[in-house]
Scaffold this motif. Structure first.
Motif, mmCIF file in Angstrom:
data_model
loop_
_atom_site.group_PDB
_atom_site.id
_atom_site.type_symbol
_atom_site.label_atom_id
_atom_site.label_comp_id
_atom_site.label_asym_id
_atom_site.label_seq_id
_atom_site.Cartn_x
_atom_site.Cartn_y
_atom_site.Cartn_z
ATOM 1 N N PHE A 65 0.826 -1.207 0.000
ATOM 2 C CA PHE A 65 0.000 0.000 0.000
ATOM 3 C C PHE A 65 0.860 1.257 0.000
ATOM 4 O O PHE A 65 0.652 2.169 -0.800
ATOM 5 C CB PHE A 65 -0.940 0.000 1.209
ATOM 6 C CG PHE A 65 -1.799 1.223 1.273
ATOM 7 C CD1 PHE A 65 -2.860 1.376 0.400
ATOM 8 C CD2 PHE A 65 -1.530 2.220 2.192
ATOM 9 C CE1 PHE A 65 -3.655 2.514 0.440
ATOM 10 C CE2 PHE A 65 -2.309 3.355 2.240
ATOM 11 C CZ PHE A 65 -3.382 3.506 1.363
ATOM 12 N N ILE A 66 1.856 1.304 0.868
ATOM 13 C CA ILE A 66 2.676 2.512 0.991
ATOM 14 C C ILE A 66 3.633 2.673 -0.183
ATOM 15 O O ILE A 66 3.653 3.709 -0.848
ATOM 16 C CB ILE A 66 3.469 2.488 2.314
ATOM 17 C CG1 ILE A 66 2.503 2.581 3.492
ATOM 18 C CG2 ILE A 66 4.486 3.625 2.365
ATOM 19 C CD1 ILE A 66 3.146 2.323 4.828
ATOM 20 N N PHE A 67 4.427 1.645 -0.456
ATOM 21 C CA PHE A 67 5.522 1.790 -1.415
ATOM 22 C C PHE A 67 5.131 1.498 -2.865
ATOM 23 O O PHE A 67 5.856 1.888 -3.775
ATOM 24 C CB PHE A 67 6.698 0.908 -1.007
ATOM 25 C CG PHE A 67 7.325 1.356 0.274
ATOM 26 C CD1 PHE A 67 8.093 2.506 0.323
ATOM 27 C CD2 PHE A 67 7.113 0.653 1.435
ATOM 28 C CE1 PHE A 67 8.656 2.927 1.505
ATOM 29 C CE2 PHE A 67 7.677 1.070 2.630
ATOM 30 C CZ PHE A 67 8.445 2.210 2.666
ATOM 31 N N GLN A 68 4.021 0.822 -3.089
ATOM 32 C CA GLN A 68 3.626 0.512 -4.452
ATOM 33 C C GLN A 68 2.400 1.300 -4.918
ATOM 34 O O GLN A 68 2.144 1.361 -6.114
ATOM 35 C CB GLN A 68 3.330 -0.985 -4.590
ATOM 36 C CG GLN A 68 4.492 -1.868 -4.231
ATOM 37 C CD GLN A 68 5.669 -1.718 -5.176
ATOM 38 O OE1 GLN A 68 5.496 -1.530 -6.361
ATOM 39 N NE2 GLN A 68 6.865 -1.788 -4.642
ATOM 40 N N LEU A 69 1.647 1.866 -4.000
ATOM 41 C CA LEU A 69 0.451 2.619 -4.387
ATOM 42 C C LEU A 69 0.563 4.104 -4.066
ATOM 43 O O LEU A 69 0.369 4.946 -4.934
ATOM 44 C CB LEU A 69 -0.789 2.029 -3.715
ATOM 45 C CG LEU A 69 -1.124 0.588 -4.087
ATOM 46 C CD1 LEU A 69 -2.297 0.087 -3.273
ATOM 47 C CD2 LEU A 69 -1.422 0.469 -5.556
ATOM 48 N N VAL A 70 0.861 4.429 -2.827
ATOM 49 C CA VAL A 70 0.860 5.835 -2.402
ATOM 50 C C VAL A 70 2.072 6.590 -2.956
ATOM 51 O O VAL A 70 1.911 7.635 -3.603
ATOM 52 C CB VAL A 70 0.816 5.943 -0.865
ATOM 53 C CG1 VAL A 70 0.925 7.390 -0.425
ATOM 54 C CG2 VAL A 70 -0.470 5.316 -0.329
ATOM 55 N N LEU A 71 3.259 6.093 -2.719
ATOM 56 C CA LEU A 71 4.458 6.826 -3.158
ATOM 57 C C LEU A 71 4.550 7.005 -4.679
ATOM 58 O O LEU A 71 4.899 8.089 -5.137
ATOM 59 C CB LEU A 71 5.712 6.159 -2.599
ATOM 60 C CG LEU A 71 5.906 6.325 -1.099
ATOM 61 C CD1 LEU A 71 7.163 5.616 -0.634
ATOM 62 C CD2 LEU A 71 5.937 7.773 -0.686
ATOM 63 N N PRO A 72 4.237 5.984 -5.503
ATOM 64 C CA PRO A 72 4.273 6.236 -6.951
ATOM 65 C C PRO A 72 3.266 7.279 -7.401
ATOM 66 O O PRO A 72 3.499 7.971 -8.396
ATOM 67 C CB PRO A 72 3.940 4.870 -7.563
ATOM 68 C CG PRO A 72 4.376 3.901 -6.550
ATOM 69 C CD PRO A 72 4.082 4.543 -5.231
ATOM 70 N N LEU A 73 2.157 7.418 -6.705
ATOM 71 C CA LEU A 73 1.179 8.441 -7.095
ATOM 72 C C LEU A 73 1.684 9.851 -6.817
ATOM 73 O O LEU A 73 1.407 10.773 -7.569
ATOM 74 C CB LEU A 73 -0.145 8.215 -6.375
ATOM 75 C CG LEU A 73 -1.019 7.106 -6.933
ATOM 76 C CD1 LEU A 73 -2.254 6.914 -6.068
ATOM 77 C CD2 LEU A 73 -1.424 7.413 -8.355
ATOM 78 N N ILE A 74 2.423 10.017 -5.718
ATOM 79 C CA ILE A 74 2.881 11.367 -5.366
ATOM 80 C C ILE A 74 4.274 11.686 -5.874
ATOM 81 O O ILE A 74 4.674 12.838 -5.898
ATOM 82 C CB ILE A 74 2.807 11.618 -3.843
ATOM 83 C CG1 ILE A 74 3.763 10.687 -3.082
ATOM 84 C CG2 ILE A 74 1.395 11.498 -3.342
ATOM 85 C CD1 ILE A 74 3.892 11.005 -1.623
ATOM 86 N N SER A 75 5.018 10.667 -6.340
ATOM 87 C CA SER A 75 6.392 10.932 -6.779
ATOM 88 C C SER A 75 6.489 11.847 -7.983
ATOM 89 O O SER A 75 7.394 12.678 -8.033
ATOM 90 C CB SER A 75 7.152 9.628 -7.021
ATOM 91 O OG SER A 75 6.606 8.942 -8.113
ATOM 92 N N PRO A 76 5.602 11.774 -8.999
ATOM 93 C CA PRO A 76 5.728 12.726 -10.110
ATOM 94 C C PRO A 76 5.508 14.177 -9.669
ATOM 95 O O PRO A 76 6.083 15.090 -10.239
ATOM 96 C CB PRO A 76 4.634 12.292 -11.087
ATOM 97 C CG PRO A 76 4.399 10.867 -10.787
ATOM 98 C CD PRO A 76 4.614 10.748 -9.307
ATOM 99 N N VAL A 77 4.722 14.378 -8.648
ATOM 100 C CA VAL A 77 4.461 15.725 -8.150
ATOM 101 C C VAL A 77 5.666 16.269 -7.404
ATOM 102 O O VAL A 77 5.923 17.475 -7.396
ATOM 103 C CB VAL A 77 3.214 15.722 -7.225
ATOM 104 C CG1 VAL A 77 2.932 17.096 -6.680
ATOM 105 C CG2 VAL A 77 2.013 15.174 -7.975
#
Length: 79
Positions: A65-77
């Motif tokens: 949940f944290i490293f495969q879903l949340v972080l990839p969503l916010i990393s481009p920002v």
């Protein structure tokens, strides 16, 4: 694969060819596709969180949940 009796091994010399996105928009679309696919996979494999699975489900699922879903969503920002 393991349930079917396959053995999973590691190959230190494996080569994977990848293509990197050239623009920020392409990166965002790629990350969205990956995250959507992971959500679908998590839904299909939700039995991994069953108490019978033990520690794996309780450690792996928050990690996913944290490293495969949340972080990839916010990393481009955050670039």
């Amino acid at each position: 694969m393991r349930r079917l009796g396959w053995r999973i091994s590691y190959d230190e010399e494996a080569i994977a060819w990848t293509e990197a996105p050239e623009t920020a928009g392409q990166l965002i679309r790629q990350r969205f596709r990956w995250t959507f696919a992971r959500c679908n996979l998590s839904e299909a494999r939700r039995h991994a969180a069953a108490p019978q699975v033990g520690t794996l489900g309780w450690i792996a699922l928050p990690n996913i949940f944290i490293f495969q879903l949340v972080l990839p969503l916010i990393s481009p920002v955050s670039i």
